[in-house]
Scaffold this motif. Structure first.
Motif, PDB file in Angstrom:
ATOM      1  N   VAL A 117       0.861  -1.179   0.000  1.00 11.08           N
ATOM      2  CA  VAL A 117       0.000   0.000   0.000  1.00 11.08           C
ATOM      3  C   VAL A 117       0.898   1.230   0.000  1.00 11.08           C
ATOM      4  CG1 VAL A 117      -1.812   1.289   1.174  1.00 11.08           C
ATOM      5  CG2 VAL A 117      -1.833  -1.201   1.240  1.00 11.08           C
ATOM      6  N   VAL A 118       0.661   2.121  -0.952  1.00 11.81           N
ATOM      7  CA  VAL A 118       1.427   3.356  -1.068  1.00 11.81           C
ATOM      8  C   VAL A 118       0.529   4.523  -0.665  1.00 11.81           C
ATOM      9  CG1 VAL A 118       2.690   4.897  -2.611  1.00 11.81           C
ATOM     10  CG2 VAL A 118       2.841   2.412  -2.932  1.00 11.81           C
ATOM     11  N   GLY A 119       0.945   5.285   0.317  1.00  6.58           N
ATOM     12  CA  GLY A 119       0.235   6.490   0.708  1.00  6.58           C
ATOM     13  C   GLY A 119       0.922   7.707   0.133  1.00  6.58           C
ATOM     14  N   LEU A 120       0.165   8.543  -0.579  1.00  2.87           N
ATOM     15  CA  LEU A 120       0.733   9.751  -1.193  1.00  2.87           C
ATOM     16  C   LEU A 120       0.082  10.984  -0.612  1.00  2.87           C
ATOM     17  CD1 LEU A 120       1.771  10.595  -4.733  1.00  2.87           C
ATOM     18  CD2 LEU A 120      -0.125  11.934  -3.766  1.00  2.87           C
ATOM     19  N   ASP A 121       0.891  11.990  -0.288  1.00  4.64           N
ATOM     20  CA  ASP A 121       0.394  13.259   0.211  1.00  4.64           C
ATOM     21  C   ASP A 121       1.429  14.328  -0.095  1.00  4.64           C
ATOM     22  OD1 ASP A 121      -2.080  13.761   2.376  1.00  4.64           O
ATOM     23  OD2 ASP A 121      -0.600  15.372   2.319  1.00  4.64           O
ATOM     24  N   ALA A 122       0.985  15.592  -0.125  1.00  8.95           N
ATOM     25  CA  ALA A 122       1.910  16.697  -0.359  1.00  8.95           C
ATOM     26  C   ALA A 122       2.411  17.327   0.932  1.00  8.95           C
ATOM     27  CB  ALA A 122       1.238  17.776  -1.223  1.00  8.95           C
ATOM     28  N   SER A 123       1.769  17.022   2.048  1.00  6.66           N
ATOM     29  CA  SER A 123       2.076  17.670   3.322  1.00  6.66           C
ATOM     30  C   SER A 123       3.220  16.969   4.049  1.00  6.66           C
ATOM     31  CB  SER A 123       0.837  17.695   4.216  1.00  6.66           C
ATOM     32  OG  SER A 123       1.167  18.087   5.529  1.00  6.66           O
ATOM     33  N   GLU A 124       4.273  17.693   4.320  1.00  7.65           N
ATOM     34  CA  GLU A 124       5.395  17.138   5.069  1.00  7.65           C
ATOM     35  C   GLU A 124       4.989  16.791   6.498  1.00  7.65           C
ATOM     36  OE1 GLU A 124       9.397  19.181   3.867  1.00  7.65           O
ATOM     37  OE2 GLU A 124       7.784  20.659   3.597  1.00  7.65           O
ATOM     38  N   THR A 125       4.167  17.629   7.112  1.00  6.85           N
ATOM     39  CA  THR A 125       3.774  17.371   8.500  1.00  6.85           C
ATOM     40  C   THR A 125       2.881  16.140   8.611  1.00  6.85           C
ATOM     41  OG1 THR A 125       1.922  18.946   8.274  1.00  6.85           O
ATOM     42  CG2 THR A 125       3.997  19.790   9.166  1.00  6.85           C
ATOM     43  N   MET A 126       1.985  15.971   7.662  1.00  8.57           N
ATOM     44  CA  MET A 126       1.130  14.784   7.669  1.00  8.57           C
ATOM     45  C   MET A 126       1.961  13.520   7.451  1.00  8.57           C
ATOM     46  SD  MET A 126      -2.116  15.163   8.258  1.00  8.57           S
ATOM     47  CE  MET A 126      -3.452  16.361   8.243  1.00  8.57           C
ATOM     48  N   LEU A 127       2.885  13.562   6.509  1.00  7.79           N
ATOM     49  CA  LEU A 127       3.692  12.387   6.219  1.00  7.79           C
ATOM     50  C   LEU A 127       4.631  12.050   7.368  1.00  7.79           C
ATOM     51  CD1 LEU A 127       4.470  12.941   2.442  1.00  7.79           C
ATOM     52  CD2 LEU A 127       3.020  11.173   3.440  1.00  7.79           C
ATOM     53  N   ALA A 128       5.116  13.072   8.064  1.00 12.01           N
ATOM     54  CA  ALA A 128       5.961  12.814   9.227  1.00 12.01           C
ATOM     55  C   ALA A 128       5.182  12.026  10.276  1.00 12.01           C
ATOM     56  CB  ALA A 128       6.470  14.127   9.813  1.00 12.01           C
ATOM     57  N   ARG A 129       3.931  12.390  10.497  1.00 11.76           N
ATOM     58  CA  ARG A 129       3.088  11.658  11.437  1.00 11.76           C
ATOM     59  C   ARG A 129       2.801  10.251  10.907  1.00 11.76           C
ATOM     60  NH1 ARG A 129       2.025  11.146  16.508  1.00 11.76           N
ATOM     61  NH2 ARG A 129       1.911  13.417  16.708  1.00 11.76           N
ATOM     62  N   ALA A 130       2.550  10.141   9.604  1.00 13.06           N
ATOM     63  CA  ALA A 130       2.271   8.828   9.020  1.00 13.06           C
ATOM     64  C   ALA A 130       3.441   7.874   9.222  1.00 13.06           C
ATOM     65  CB  ALA A 130       1.959   8.980   7.528  1.00 13.06           C
ATOM     66  N   VAL A 131       4.639   8.359   8.965  1.00 11.10           N
ATOM     67  CA  VAL A 131       5.836   7.519   9.137  1.00 11.10           C
ATOM     68  C   VAL A 131       6.006   7.129  10.605  1.00 11.10           C
ATOM     69  CG1 VAL A 131       8.358   7.530   9.013  1.00 11.10           C
ATOM     70  CG2 VAL A 131       7.011   8.427   7.104  1.00 11.10           C
ATOM     71  N   ALA A 132       5.811   8.081  11.512  1.00  8.90           N
ATOM     72  CA  ALA A 132       5.981   7.819  12.940  1.00  8.90           C
ATOM     73  C   ALA A 132       4.982   6.794  13.460  1.00  8.90           C
ATOM     74  CB  ALA A 132       5.857   9.119  13.729  1.00  8.90           C
ATOM     75  N   ASP A 133       3.778   6.773  12.894  1.00  4.34           N
ATOM     76  CA  ASP A 133       2.714   5.899  13.401  1.00  4.34           C
ATOM     77  C   ASP A 133       2.623   4.560  12.672  1.00  4.34           C
ATOM     78  OD1 ASP A 133       2.083   7.850  15.195  1.00  4.34           O
ATOM     79  OD2 ASP A 133       0.281   8.553  14.165  1.00  4.34           O
ATOM     80  N   THR A 134       3.478   4.334  11.678  1.00  4.58           N
ATOM     81  CA  THR A 134       3.416   3.104  10.881  1.00  4.58           C
ATOM     82  C   THR A 134       4.551   2.165  11.251  1.00  4.58           C
ATOM     83  OG1 THR A 134       2.379   4.294   9.030  1.00  4.58           O
ATOM     84  CG2 THR A 134       3.404   2.181   8.531  1.00  4.58           C
ATOM     85  N   ASP A 135       4.215   0.922  11.481  1.00  4.20           N
ATOM     86  CA  ASP A 135       5.211  -0.109  11.779  1.00  4.20           C
ATOM     87  C   ASP A 135       6.166  -0.235  10.595  1.00  4.20           C
ATOM     88  OD1 ASP A 135       6.664  -2.423  12.282  1.00  4.20           O
ATOM     89  OD2 ASP A 135       4.936  -3.590  12.927  1.00  4.20           O
ATOM     90  N   PRO A 136       7.459  -0.090  10.804  1.00  3.52           N
ATOM     91  CA  PRO A 136       8.410  -0.205   9.688  1.00  3.52           C
ATOM     92  C   PRO A 136       8.332  -1.541   8.957  1.00  3.52           C
ATOM     93  CG  PRO A 136       9.483   0.693  11.641  1.00  3.52           C
ATOM     94  CD  PRO A 136       8.128   0.223  12.073  1.00  3.52           C
ATOM     95  N   ALA A 137       7.836  -2.575   9.639  1.00  4.03           N
ATOM     96  CA  ALA A 137       7.726  -3.890   9.009  1.00  4.03           C
ATOM     97  C   ALA A 137       6.465  -4.035   8.164  1.00  4.03           C
ATOM     98  CB  ALA A 137       7.748  -4.980  10.086  1.00  4.03           C
TER      99      ALA A 137
END
Length: 254
Positions: A117-137
């Motif tokens: 699943v690929v999540g696309l967004d233009a917002s750096e702040t939103m993506l920073a939260r997405a990365v922080a809340d997503t299991d790297p595995a």
């Protein structure tokens, strides 16, 4: 994931935990609504306050579906499975304007281990939260890119989802064209967006004034379904709520 792109970068920038295809030259948000999405505050409350409260009320809470039911509907309409099921398809799925990744992660729970699943967004702040809340595995990757001019090659995805964002785009129908383009023939598209509850001229006028003031578009009952029909989608279905609607369909196999 680079093989999904139309023009893979020679030196991919993944320093922030996501693939950045916009860089520092990205344009500033052109509307009030988009500016809010770019803020540093909204990502902090989006998943626990903004989305469950605002969206559930717009869907007619307590009679409308809650967030968990909404996610289950998205997986079902996209032809995915559900968490814990053994038979999960190895699908490649795109979540357009993914925000902090709440829907992205819900979709990932419905794919098999060979899926993505690929999540696309233009917002750096939103993506920073997405990365922080997503299991790297997890089978999830994030991309910073333009949702109206999707950077992916034609027919790259088995399914495409756009939940709670179409009404923010300056040119929503060009965005739908892009979602259609990156979808494989026979692939499924699901959109959750705004809905104008009354076909009265005053309601249309009020919606136009809101769009001009904030950049927020309120769609009529038939606008999104007709847009999919015009683009050759079949098996179109729609679920209406007081202020929102879910529309889905399958891209023509030809």
């Amino acid at each position: 994931m680079l093989d999904l792109l139309r023009e893979p970068p020679g030196t991919p920038d993944v320093s922030a935990g996501y693939l950045d295809l916009l860089g520092p030259s990205a344009k500033a948000p052109p509307s009030l609504a988009q500016s809010v999405m770019e803020s540093t505050f909204l990502p902090r409350i989006y998943e626990k306050v903004w989305r469950p409260v605002g969206f559930n009320l717009a869907k007619g809470w307590p009679l409308g579906p809650d967030t968990a039911e909404e996610h289950a509907m998205a997986r079902d309409w996209l032809g995915l499975s559900h968490p814990g099921y053994a038979a999960r398809p190895p699908a490649t799925v795109l979540d357009v304007a993914c925000g902090p990744g709440n829907v992205t992660r819900a979709l990932a729970a419905g794919i098999g281990p060979e899926g993505l699943v690929v999540g696309l967004d233009a917002s750096e702040t939103m993506l920073a939260r997405a990365v922080a809340d997503t299991d790297p595995a997890a089978d999830v990757r994030y991309v910073r890119g333009d949702a109206v001019d999707l950077p992916f090659r034609d027919g790259a995805f088995d399914a495409v989802c756009c939940f709670g964002a179409l009404y923010l785009f300056d040119d929503p129908w060009t965005a739908v064209d892009g979602m259609t383009r990156v979808l494989k023939p026979g692939g499924r598209l699901v959109i959750l967006t705004s809905r104008r509850p009354a076909p009265l001229p005053s309601a249309r006028l009020g919606g136009e004034l809101l769009r001009r003031a904030t950049g927020f578009t309120v769609f009529g009952d038939r606008e999104v379904t007709e847009a999919l029909t015009d683009r050759g989608f079949t098996a179109i279905r729609q679920r209406r709520y007081p202020l929102m609607q879910v529309v889905g369909g399958s891209r023509s196999p030809r």
